[in-house]
Design an enzyme around this catalytic site. Structure first.
Site, PDB file in Angstrom:
ATOM      1  N   SER A 135     -38.993  16.323   5.444  1.00 29.14           N
ATOM      2  CA  SER A 135     -40.320  16.233   6.060  1.00 29.14           C
ATOM      3  C   SER A 135     -40.698  14.769   6.128  1.00 29.14           C
ATOM      4  CB  SER A 135     -41.336  16.995   5.199  1.00 29.14           C
ATOM      5  OG  SER A 135     -42.669  16.703   5.585  1.00 29.14           O
ATOM      6  N   TYR A 148     -44.997  18.445  -3.433  1.00 26.80           N
ATOM      7  CA  TYR A 148     -44.274  18.523  -2.161  1.00 26.80           C
ATOM      8  C   TYR A 148     -43.772  17.145  -1.740  1.00 26.80           C
ATOM      9  CZ  TYR A 148     -43.301  19.962   2.664  1.00 26.80           C
ATOM     10  OH  TYR A 148     -42.693  20.235   3.865  1.00 26.80           O
TER      11      TYR A 148
END
Length: 262
Positions: A135, A148
């Site tokens: 990501s 995350y």
């Protein structure tokens, strides 16, 4: 038919990016293996791809080894690992529980590490490749997402390490860093934005979060899968250790200049 006769092992393949990759690769001739914890989404994708379904936790080495036995019996050795499983780890450090941190580690980093380790003998034998789906949170820090962000940074590092260690043995590893992608998981985050700002819909929330992205919209899962499939194909034979952003230009924006935008 770029993938004719090749076998792709896809984690998190029941929804979103993983499902789009499975459908695209199947159309181009690949044997598809889908691994995930929920059987129903996997079955829905398998209906389009004639995939082998393996229900299990991709962070569990025993489950992955058992999955590979099924793969070997049906298709032979694995040619491509699409390490796509991920999620979780939302919240700031000061209030993040040990359980949330551990879940972020397991779902993002451990799934990638375990599957890479277990698939490497096949990939070395087949001169295959790994695509790590990280990501742009693996390059920059979003707010209140310590778990995350940290684990996606770690996935980027793992991709580099794999590329360095196994390139000489014929295994390419590349990392894809998407921005916002319109998936079920992202829809949940958009619902938070809807409630926070009193918006009318999830679509309006996507417009808000991509307001400063040069292309002005989220990606579709298919647009991310297009890049993954290229990187996994022989057309990208000289790509190893690459980190590709697929984010509509989000990561080129100079944040301190936003005040100058009309």
């Amino acid at each position: 038919m770029r993938f004719s006769g090749k076998t792709a092992f896809i984690t998190g393949g029941g929804t979103g990016i993983g499902a789009a990759v499975a459908r695209r690769m199947a159309k181009e001739g690949a044997n598809i293996v889908l691994m995930g914890r929920r059987r129903e989404p996997l079955e829905a994708v398998a209906g389009d791809t004639n995939a082998l379904i393996v229900q299990g936790d991709a962070a569990d080495a025993n489950a992955v080894r058992a999955a590979l036995k099924q793969v070997h019996a049906k298709f032979g050795l694995v040619d491509m690992l699409i390490a796509n499983a991920g999620g979780h780890g939302v919240g700031p450090t000061i209030s993040m529980s040990d359980e949330t941190w551990a879940l972020a580690t397991r779902t993002n980093l451990d799934t990638t590490f375990v599957c890479a380790r277990e698939c490497l003998p096949d990939l070395i034998s087949r001169k295959g490749n790994i695509v790590v789906v990280a990501s742009i949170a693996g390059l920059f820090a979003g707010p209140a997402a310590a778990g995350y962000v940290t684990m996606k940074h770690a996935c980027v590092g793992l991709g580099k390490s794999l590329a360095r260690d196994y390139g000489r043995r014929g295994v390419r590893t590349n990392t894809i860093c998407p921005g916002w992608v319109a998936t079920a998981m992202a829809d949940e985050q958009m619902q938070v934005v809807v409630e926070k700002h009193g918006l009318a819909s999830v679509d309006e929330a996507y417009r808000l979060v991509t307001r400063d992205v040069p292309l002005g919209r989220p990606a579709t899962p298919e647009e991310i899968s297009n890049v993954i499939c290229f990187v996994a194909s022989d057309e990208a034979a000289m790509m190893n250790g690459s980190i590709l952003t697929v984010d509509g230009g989000a990561t080129v924006v100079d944040l301190p200049t936003l005040a100058f935008v009309d």
